[in-house]
Design a protein around this motif. Structure first.
Motif, PDB file in Angstrom:
ATOM      1  N   GLY A 163     -40.329 -15.874 -39.765  1.00 38.52           N
ATOM      2  CA  GLY A 163     -39.592 -14.631 -39.608  1.00 38.52           C
ATOM      3  C   GLY A 163     -40.281 -13.558 -38.801  1.00 38.52           C
ATOM      4  O   GLY A 163     -39.722 -12.464 -38.622  1.00 38.52           O
ATOM      5  N   SER A 164     -41.479 -13.828 -38.283  1.00 41.55           N
ATOM      6  CA  SER A 164     -42.136 -12.828 -37.437  1.00 41.55           C
ATOM      7  C   SER A 164     -41.295 -12.572 -36.196  1.00 41.55           C
ATOM      8  O   SER A 164     -40.648 -13.477 -35.676  1.00 41.55           O
ATOM      9  CB  SER A 164     -43.522 -13.314 -37.023  1.00 41.55           C
ATOM     10  OG  SER A 164     -44.356 -13.465 -38.144  1.00 41.55           O
ATOM     11  N   THR A 165     -41.325 -11.328 -35.736  1.00 43.75           N
ATOM     12  CA  THR A 165     -40.510 -10.959 -34.582  1.00 43.75           C
ATOM     13  C   THR A 165     -41.331 -10.235 -33.530  1.00 43.75           C
ATOM     14  O   THR A 165     -42.375  -9.641 -33.824  1.00 43.75           O
ATOM     15  CB  THR A 165     -39.331 -10.069 -35.005  1.00 43.75           C
ATOM     16  OG1 THR A 165     -39.833  -8.860 -35.576  1.00 43.75           O
ATOM     17  CG2 THR A 165     -38.426 -10.769 -36.013  1.00 43.75           C
ATOM     18  N   TRP A 166     -40.852 -10.296 -32.319  1.00 46.53           N
ATOM     19  CA  TRP A 166     -41.440  -9.587 -31.187  1.00 46.53           C
ATOM     20  C   TRP A 166     -40.293  -8.936 -30.410  1.00 46.53           C
ATOM     21  O   TRP A 166     -39.228  -9.544 -30.248  1.00 46.53           O
ATOM     22  CB  TRP A 166     -42.181 -10.561 -30.263  1.00 46.53           C
ATOM     23  CG  TRP A 166     -43.354 -11.208 -30.927  1.00 46.53           C
ATOM     24  CD1 TRP A 166     -44.659 -10.832 -30.862  1.00 46.53           C
ATOM     25  CD2 TRP A 166     -43.315 -12.353 -31.779  1.00 46.53           C
ATOM     26  NE1 TRP A 166     -45.431 -11.670 -31.608  1.00 46.53           N
ATOM     27  CE2 TRP A 166     -44.640 -12.620 -32.191  1.00 46.53           C
ATOM     28  CE3 TRP A 166     -42.298 -13.192 -32.245  1.00 46.53           C
ATOM     29  CZ2 TRP A 166     -44.982 -13.683 -33.032  1.00 46.53           C
ATOM     30  CZ3 TRP A 166     -42.622 -14.258 -33.083  1.00 46.53           C
ATOM     31  CH2 TRP A 166     -43.947 -14.490 -33.469  1.00 46.53           C
ATOM     32  N   VAL A 167     -40.525  -7.730 -29.942  1.00 48.85           N
ATOM     33  CA  VAL A 167     -39.495  -7.000 -29.208  1.00 48.85           C
ATOM     34  C   VAL A 167     -40.122  -6.380 -27.974  1.00 48.85           C
ATOM     35  O   VAL A 167     -41.209  -5.805 -28.040  1.00 48.85           O
ATOM     36  CB  VAL A 167     -38.854  -5.907 -30.081  1.00 48.85           C
ATOM     37  CG1 VAL A 167     -37.775  -5.165 -29.297  1.00 48.85           C
ATOM     38  CG2 VAL A 167     -38.247  -6.506 -31.350  1.00 48.85           C
ATOM     39  N   ALA A 168     -39.447  -6.492 -26.850  1.00 49.12           N
ATOM     40  CA  ALA A 168     -39.951  -5.920 -25.614  1.00 49.12           C
ATOM     41  C   ALA A 168     -39.993  -4.399 -25.704  1.00 49.12           C
ATOM     42  O   ALA A 168     -39.128  -3.771 -26.326  1.00 49.12           O
ATOM     43  CB  ALA A 168     -39.060  -6.341 -24.447  1.00 49.12           C
ATOM     44  N   ASP A 169     -40.989  -3.820 -25.059  1.00 47.22           N
ATOM     45  CA  ASP A 169     -41.137  -2.359 -25.080  1.00 47.22           C
ATOM     46  C   ASP A 169     -39.894  -1.665 -24.519  1.00 47.22           C
ATOM     47  O   ASP A 169     -39.546  -0.572 -24.953  1.00 47.22           O
ATOM     48  CB  ASP A 169     -42.365  -1.951 -24.277  1.00 47.22           C
ATOM     49  CG  ASP A 169     -43.662  -2.309 -24.976  1.00 47.22           C
ATOM     50  OD1 ASP A 169     -44.705  -2.337 -24.293  1.00 47.22           O
ATOM     51  OD2 ASP A 169     -43.638  -2.558 -26.204  1.00 47.22           O
ATOM     52  N   SER A 170     -39.240  -2.321 -23.568  1.00 49.86           N
ATOM     53  CA  SER A 170     -38.090  -1.697 -22.913  1.00 49.86           C
ATOM     54  C   SER A 170     -36.916  -1.456 -23.853  1.00 49.86           C
ATOM     55  O   SER A 170     -36.068  -0.599 -23.572  1.00 49.86           O
ATOM     56  CB  SER A 170     -37.636  -2.559 -21.735  1.00 49.86           C
ATOM     57  OG  SER A 170     -37.255  -3.847 -22.185  1.00 49.86           O
ATOM     58  N   VAL A 171     -36.858  -2.196 -24.960  1.00 52.19           N
ATOM     59  CA  VAL A 171     -35.728  -2.043 -25.888  1.00 52.19           C
ATOM     60  C   VAL A 171     -36.182  -1.758 -27.313  1.00 52.19           C
ATOM     61  O   VAL A 171     -35.356  -1.690 -28.225  1.00 52.19           O
ATOM     62  CB  VAL A 171     -34.820  -3.290 -25.873  1.00 52.19           C
ATOM     63  CG1 VAL A 171     -34.223  -3.483 -24.479  1.00 52.19           C
ATOM     64  CG2 VAL A 171     -35.597  -4.530 -26.316  1.00 52.19           C
ATOM     65  N   LYS A 172     -37.477  -1.610 -27.499  1.00 54.12           N
ATOM     66  CA  LYS A 172     -38.016  -1.364 -28.846  1.00 54.12           C
ATOM     67  C   LYS A 172     -37.425  -0.071 -29.412  1.00 54.12           C
ATOM     68  O   LYS A 172     -37.323   0.934 -28.721  1.00 54.12           O
ATOM     69  CB  LYS A 172     -39.534  -1.297 -28.781  1.00 54.12           C
ATOM     70  CG  LYS A 172     -40.219  -1.340 -30.137  1.00 54.12           C
ATOM     71  CD  LYS A 172     -41.718  -1.548 -29.967  1.00 54.12           C
ATOM     72  CE  LYS A 172     -42.024  -2.939 -29.451  1.00 54.12           C
ATOM     73  NZ  LYS A 172     -43.476  -3.198 -29.323  1.00 54.12           N
ATOM     74  N   GLY A 173     -37.061  -0.150 -30.667  1.00 46.44           N
ATOM     75  CA  GLY A 173     -36.445   0.997 -31.310  1.00 46.44           C
ATOM     76  C   GLY A 173     -34.932   1.010 -31.211  1.00 46.44           C
ATOM     77  O   GLY A 173     -34.268   1.746 -31.945  1.00 46.44           O
ATOM     78  N   ARG A 174     -34.398   0.195 -30.299  1.00 44.68           N
ATOM     79  CA  ARG A 174     -32.938   0.112 -30.144  1.00 44.68           C
ATOM     80  C   ARG A 174     -32.403  -1.284 -30.480  1.00 44.68           C
ATOM     81  O   ARG A 174     -31.294  -1.410 -30.995  1.00 44.68           O
ATOM     82  CB  ARG A 174     -32.526   0.476 -28.718  1.00 44.68           C
ATOM     83  CG  ARG A 174     -32.892   1.875 -28.291  1.00 44.68           C
ATOM     84  CD  ARG A 174     -32.220   2.244 -26.984  1.00 44.68           C
ATOM     85  NE  ARG A 174     -32.620   1.376 -25.887  1.00 44.68           N
ATOM     86  CZ  ARG A 174     -31.774   0.664 -25.135  1.00 44.68           C
ATOM     87  NH1 ARG A 174     -30.477   0.705 -25.379  1.00 44.68           N
ATOM     88  NH2 ARG A 174     -32.229  -0.080 -24.145  1.00 44.68           N
ATOM     89  N   PHE A 175     -33.172  -2.321 -30.180  1.00 49.67           N
ATOM     90  CA  PHE A 175     -32.740  -3.699 -30.404  1.00 49.67           C
ATOM     91  C   PHE A 175     -33.546  -4.310 -31.546  1.00 49.67           C
ATOM     92  O   PHE A 175     -34.751  -4.094 -31.640  1.00 49.67           O
ATOM     93  CB  PHE A 175     -32.938  -4.551 -29.157  1.00 49.67           C
ATOM     94  CG  PHE A 175     -32.015  -4.230 -28.009  1.00 49.67           C
ATOM     95  CD1 PHE A 175     -31.219  -3.084 -28.000  1.00 49.67           C
ATOM     96  CD2 PHE A 175     -31.950  -5.073 -26.916  1.00 49.67           C
ATOM     97  CE1 PHE A 175     -30.376  -2.790 -26.942  1.00 49.67           C
ATOM     98  CE2 PHE A 175     -31.111  -4.806 -25.846  1.00 49.67           C
ATOM     99  CZ  PHE A 175     -30.335  -3.655 -25.857  1.00 49.67           C
TER     100      PHE A 175
END
Length: 126
Positions: A56-68
């Motif tokens: 369940g670990s996740t990674w999110v790109a900085d460009s969409v972090k906080g929104r996606f």
């Protein structure tokens, strides 16, 4: 063979939200990373978010972090991408991808993914 089917795309006004779904036809034995990418006309495919399906670990790109946000429902073999505060620059074709990998360092690189969905269009108007 793993089949991925995306759904949930559409047209929305700026500031709105969409939730994309990616249903995998094969169980998790063939994949331990699932990710969302997008590609706008004339641009390279961009990795947005990934999830390690075993833990369940996740990674999110900085460009969409906080929104996606990426999440999964293992019982349904489905991964989701919740997209909030959408902007016109989010307009693109969105793809789901899956792979088996031993580390997470390459999660955002499209060349490492073996399985791809057909894509779902997201259009954000101002």
């Amino acid at each position: 063979q793993v089949q991925l089917v995306e759904s949930g795309g559409g047209s929305v006004q700026a500031g709105g939200s969409l939730r994309l779904s990616c249903a995998a036809s094969v169980s998790s034995y063939s994949r331990n990373f699932m990710a969302w990418f997008r590609q706008a006309p004339g641009k390279e495919r961009e990795g947005l978010a990934a999830i390690y399906t075993k833990g369940g670990s996740t990674w999110v790109a900085d460009s969409v972090k906080g929104r996606f946000t990426i999440s999964q429902d293992n019982a349904k073999n489905t991964v989701y991408l919740q997209m909030n505060s959408l902007k016109p620059e989010d307009t693109a074709m969105y793809y789901c991808a899956a792979k088996w990998a031993s580390d997470s360092s390459t999660w955002s690189r499209p060349e490492g993914y073996r399985y791809w969905g057909q894509g779902t269009q997201v259009t954000v108007s101002s």
